[in-house]
Design a protein around this motif. Structure first.
Motif, PDB file in Angstrom:
ATOM      1  N   ASP A 285      33.099 -25.612   9.013  1.00 38.75           N
ATOM      2  CA  ASP A 285      33.976 -26.130   7.961  1.00 38.75           C
ATOM      3  C   ASP A 285      35.224 -25.266   7.844  1.00 38.75           C
ATOM      4  OD1 ASP A 285      35.128 -26.817   5.362  1.00 38.75           O
ATOM      5  OD2 ASP A 285      33.223 -27.754   4.861  1.00 38.75           O
ATOM      6  N   HIS A 286      35.045 -23.946   7.816  1.00 37.39           N
ATOM      7  CA  HIS A 286      36.190 -23.039   7.660  1.00 37.39           C
ATOM      8  C   HIS A 286      37.191 -23.195   8.805  1.00 37.39           C
ATOM      9  CE1 HIS A 286      34.002 -21.515   4.397  1.00 37.39           C
ATOM     10  NE2 HIS A 286      33.405 -20.488   4.960  1.00 37.39           N
ATOM     11  N   MET A 287      36.676 -23.288  10.035  1.00 44.84           N
ATOM     12  CA  MET A 287      37.580 -23.412  11.182  1.00 44.84           C
ATOM     13  C   MET A 287      38.355 -24.730  11.135  1.00 44.84           C
ATOM     14  SD  MET A 287      35.726 -21.703  14.484  1.00 44.84           S
ATOM     15  CE  MET A 287      37.261 -21.771  15.393  1.00 44.84           C
ATOM     16  N   LEU A 288      37.647 -25.815  10.882  1.00 40.48           N
ATOM     17  CA  LEU A 288      38.311 -27.118  10.845  1.00 40.48           C
ATOM     18  C   LEU A 288      39.304 -27.194   9.688  1.00 40.48           C
ATOM     19  CD1 LEU A 288      35.271 -29.452  11.665  1.00 40.48           C
ATOM     20  CD2 LEU A 288      37.084 -28.680  13.222  1.00 40.48           C
ATOM     21  N   THR A 289      39.007 -26.515   8.597  1.00 39.60           N
ATOM     22  CA  THR A 289      39.903 -26.502   7.435  1.00 39.60           C
ATOM     23  C   THR A 289      41.263 -25.920   7.796  1.00 39.60           C
ATOM     24  OG1 THR A 289      38.138 -26.417   5.787  1.00 39.60           O
ATOM     25  CG2 THR A 289      40.250 -25.481   5.139  1.00 39.60           C
ATOM     26  N   ILE A 290      41.277 -24.899   8.654  1.00 47.25           N
ATOM     27  CA  ILE A 290      42.550 -24.277   9.039  1.00 47.25           C
ATOM     28  C   ILE A 290      43.071 -24.805  10.376  1.00 47.25           C
ATOM     29  CG2 ILE A 290      42.194 -22.197   7.665  1.00 47.25           C
ATOM     30  CD1 ILE A 290      41.321 -20.771  10.265  1.00 47.25           C
ATOM     31  N   GLY A 291      42.519 -25.941  10.820  1.00 53.48           N
ATOM     32  CA  GLY A 291      43.050 -26.599  12.010  1.00 53.48           C
ATOM     33  C   GLY A 291      42.649 -25.978  13.325  1.00 53.48           C
ATOM     34  N   GLU A 292      41.517 -25.265  13.357  1.00 53.50           N
ATOM     35  CA  GLU A 292      41.038 -24.657  14.596  1.00 53.50           C
ATOM     36  C   GLU A 292      39.725 -25.325  15.012  1.00 53.50           C
ATOM     37  OE1 GLU A 292      42.638 -22.510  16.393  1.00 53.50           O
ATOM     38  OE2 GLU A 292      44.259 -22.100  14.968  1.00 53.50           O
TER      39      GLU A 292
END
Length: 326
Positions: A73-80
């Motif tokens: 979730d954290h990675m996808l939230t920042i576009g990674e």
């Protein structure tokens, strides 16, 4: 005269040799600072503090493997996009549904409890990020593959800090130099919660019970103790029932069902719990719960406990709750 000329030539030759030697010395001394100035490698790395110490990882991370739904979730939230992700065996051993579209093509590397070391090795990651529970058994093995960062601690250690779930997100954002973007996403989901909280405040009755049907028992979640609980009772403003514990979930006997004075019930059902759910539905005590009479029992997709830890998941919970109170 001849001797004097020869002596002069000899002196000039010696002088030229001395000057040449000095020139070489100065050239060497000019080159030395370049040899000593070797933080070229260091400037291409960053040092991350974590629960097991520190990890030195590339400044520009290309391949990160994560072993937690929250970290996906954290990675996808920042576009990674992760280079490898864990699976949840009890939910089919594949991508969690609310991430599936964004993870297409990403290799799976086993569960957080039993990571597939060979699959991780094939990815050749720059860094691996795991939770503290995973570190108990596999940290040393993972560290041999790539620098391994251990995040996460027990939620109860943070008592009344309702923003604790954001801390790991900010760690990820820092590694990718996207702190401002992460703050922006956190603000967006907080504003979304505030808007729904205003609607819930208008309800005459807003007692909520967050229940989980397991294979042989019924559990009730606490008012705190997990970011999903805090989202419901703190951020959104639902009121706990008389049987809602303060900090840790508890088992409810069938007799205790009669004490659930909830206007809303959120019911999470484990994959192997259908038989026990049928027993509950057949119980006259269950039929006396106010939420049943008001047709306000909402069955979740069993992923709320994952969703509460990240921006994407929390936004989905808020949307589902908004549908629930219509």
């Amino acid at each position: 005269m001849v001797r004097q000329r020869a002596a002069t030539i000899l002196l000039l030759t010696l002088l030229m040799l001395v000057l040449a030697a000095c020139g070489k010395t100065s050239e060497v001394s000019e080159e030395k600072p370049q040899q000593q100035d070797t933080p070229v490698e260091e400037s291409g790395t960053q040092t991350i503090e974590h629960l097991k110490g520190t990890a030195v990882v590339p400044q520009k991370i290309e391949r990160m493997v994560v072993l937690s739904a929250a970290y996906i979730d954290h990675m996808l939230t920042i576009g990674e996009k992760p280079a490898g992700v864990n699976v949840e065996v009890r939910y089919g051993g594949d991508y969690l549904p609310y991430f599936a579209d964004q993870l297409e093509g990403v290799p799976t590397v086993g569960s957080a409890d039993s990571p597939n070391l060979e699959a991780i090795l094939q990815i050749d990651p720059d860094v691996i990020v795991i939770e503290s529970r995973t570190a108990e058994n596999t940290y040393d093995q993972l560290e041999k593959i790539a620098p391994t960062i251990v995040l996460g601690t027990e939620w109860l250690d943070y008592e009344d800090d309702a923003t604790y779930w954001t801390q790991d997100l900010m760690t990820f954002a820092g590694m990718y130099n996207k702190v401002d973007l992460a703050k922006e996403k956190i603000t967006e989901v907080e504003q979304q919660a505030e808007q729904l909280k205003a609607k819930i405040a208008q309800l005459d009755q807003k007692k909520l019970a967050y229940l989980r049907v397991r294979e042989k028992t019924l559990q009730i979640y606490a008012a705190k103790g997990h970011p999903t609980n805090t989202l419901l009772y703190h951020d959104l403003g639902f009121e706990p029932t008389t049987v809602t514990p303060a900090e840790q979930r508890e088992d409810l006997s069938m007799e205790k069902i009669a004490d659930i004075d909830a206007n809303f019930v959120v019911l999470e059902v484990d994959p192997n719990a259908e038989d026990y759910l049928n027993n509950i539905n057949a119980s006259s005590l269950w039929k006396g719960v106010p939420a049943l009479n008001e047709d306000q029992v909402y069955t979740t997709d069993s992923f709320w406990l994952f969703k509460g830890w990240g921006v994407i998941g929390r936004s989905e919970i808020i949307n589902e709750v908004e549908d629930m109170i219509q």
